[in-house]
Design a protein around this motif. Structure first.
Motif, PDB file in Angstrom:
ATOM      1  N   LEU A   4      38.118  34.322  34.365  1.00 12.00           N
ATOM      2  CA  LEU A   4      39.412  33.676  34.632  1.00 12.00           C
ATOM      3  C   LEU A   4      39.744  33.068  36.268  1.00 12.00           C
ATOM      4  O   LEU A   4      39.779  31.904  36.181  1.00 12.00           O
ATOM      5  N   TYR A   8      40.785  28.881  36.528  1.00  6.34           N
ATOM      6  CA  TYR A   8      42.116  28.646  36.479  1.00  6.34           C
ATOM      7  C   TYR A   8      42.821  27.978  37.481  1.00  6.34           C
ATOM      8  O   TYR A   8      44.177  27.573  37.399  1.00  6.34           O
ATOM      9  N   ILE A  13      49.165  29.606  33.694  1.00 10.73           N
ATOM     10  CA  ILE A  13      48.840  30.849  33.414  1.00 10.73           C
ATOM     11  C   ILE A  13      49.983  31.876  33.124  1.00 10.73           C
ATOM     12  O   ILE A  13      50.880  31.424  33.386  1.00 10.73           O
ATOM     13  N   LYS A  16      51.883  38.481  29.124  1.00  7.69           N
ATOM     14  CA  LYS A  16      52.825  38.837  28.056  1.00  7.69           C
ATOM     15  C   LYS A  16      53.362  40.385  28.302  1.00  7.69           C
ATOM     16  O   LYS A  16      52.856  41.088  28.644  1.00  7.69           O
ATOM     17  N   THR A  21      57.145  35.975  28.240  1.00  6.44           N
ATOM     18  CA  THR A  21      56.098  35.863  29.064  1.00  6.44           C
ATOM     19  C   THR A  21      56.520  35.486  30.441  1.00  6.44           C
ATOM     20  O   THR A  21      57.383  34.885  30.766  1.00  6.44           O
ATOM     21  N   HIS A  23      55.018  33.517  33.833  1.00  6.07           N
ATOM     22  CA  HIS A  23      54.222  32.185  34.191  1.00  6.07           C
ATOM     23  C   HIS A  23      53.952  31.889  35.329  1.00  6.07           C
ATOM     24  O   HIS A  23      54.807  32.013  36.457  1.00  6.07           O
ATOM     25  N   SER A  56      49.523  39.662  37.769  1.00  5.82           N
ATOM     26  CA  SER A  56      49.131  40.128  36.229  1.00  5.82           C
ATOM     27  C   SER A  56      49.684  41.545  36.150  1.00  5.82           C
ATOM     28  O   SER A  56      49.907  42.086  34.914  1.00  5.82           O
ATOM     29  N   GLU A  60      46.767  41.360  30.929  1.00  2.00           N
ATOM     30  CA  GLU A  60      45.666  40.441  30.530  1.00  2.00           C
ATOM     31  C   GLU A  60      46.590  39.146  31.068  1.00  2.00           C
ATOM     32  O   GLU A  60      47.629  38.767  30.835  1.00  2.00           O
ATOM     33  N   TYR A  62      46.555  34.955  30.461  1.00  2.00           N
ATOM     34  CA  TYR A  62      45.897  33.925  29.639  1.00  2.00           C
ATOM     35  C   TYR A  62      46.245  32.644  30.219  1.00  2.00           C
ATOM     36  O   TYR A  62      47.014  32.364  31.076  1.00  2.00           O
ATOM     37  N   ARG A  64      47.377  28.941  29.315  1.00  2.00           N
ATOM     38  CA  ARG A  64      48.201  28.034  28.262  1.00  2.00           C
ATOM     39  C   ARG A  64      47.244  26.673  28.090  1.00  2.00           C
ATOM     40  O   ARG A  64      46.998  26.018  28.960  1.00  2.00           O
TER      41      ARG A  64
END
Length: 153
Positions: A4, A8, A13, A16, A21, A23, A56, A60, A62, A64
Motif C-alpha cells: 500500500l 497510495y 484510503i 473499516k 469507515t 477516510h 489505520s 487493514e 483499503y 477506494r
C-alpha cells in the motif's frame, strides 16, 4: 512498509471501523492527511497529517476506486495540504469522507451520510405508513366487517 505504501500517493484510503469507515488521503512518506473527527475524548479534531500506522489504528487499509476523480494525485495532495489545521468537523456536513472527496473530485459529499439519510427517510416513510394503517385499522369498530377484497367476491 507494505505494498500500500508504494501505491497510495494521492489516493482515497480508508479503514473499516465497527459501524463506519474512516477516510484519508495518502501523501507519501508513510503519511496520510485526514479529518481527525472525534478522537478518544469525543472532541472534534482538525485536518492533520498522521502516519499510516496512526491512521489505520492497526486495521487493514483499503484504497477506494477513484474513477470519478477530477484532480490528479499531485493536485489532490496539494488540495489536502491547503486545509491543514481546518477545525470545522461535522459528522453530517464536513467529515473525513467529505474532505477526501473534495480533495480528489471537488465534490463535498459522503456516501456514508447519504446512506444514513436514505435509511432515515425510508424509516420515516414506513413509520408514517404504519401510523396511517394503524389508525385505519384501530378506527374500524370491532363489530364492523372489514371491506372485502375483490378476490373475496
Amino acid at each position: 512498509m507494505n505494498k500500500l505504501a508504494e501505491n497510495y500517493f494521492g489516493k482515497h484510503i480508508y479503514i473499516k471501523k465497527s459501524w463506519y469507515t474512516h477516510h484519508g488521503i495518502g501523501v507519501g512518506d508513510g503519511k496520510v492527511i485526514h479529518y481527525a473527527g472525534y478522537l478518544g475524548d469525543w472532541e472534534a479534531g482538525p485536518v492533520s497529517v498522521v502516519s499510516l500506522e496512526e491512521f489505520s489504528e492497526g486495521m487493514e487499509i483499503y484504497i477506494r476506486d477513484d474513477d470519478a476523480r477530477t484532480y490528479d494525485p499531485m493536485e489532490a495532495v496539494k488540495r489536502a495540504f491547503s486545509r491543514i489545521g481546518e477545525d470545522g468537523y461535522s459528522l453530517w456536513g464536513n467529515n473525513c469522507e467529505h474532505f477526501v472527496e473534495w480533495c480528489i473530485s471537488g465534490k463535498h459529499e459522503s456516501t456514508q451520510v447519504q446512506k444514513v439519510g436514505f435509511g432515515l427517510l425510508s424509516s420515516a416513510v414506513l413509520l408514517v405508513f404504519a401510523a396511517v394503517a394503524s389508525y385505519w385499522y384501530l378506527d374500524t369498530p370491532l363489530d364492523e366487517e372489514l371491506p372485502k377484497r375483490r378476490s373475496d367476491n
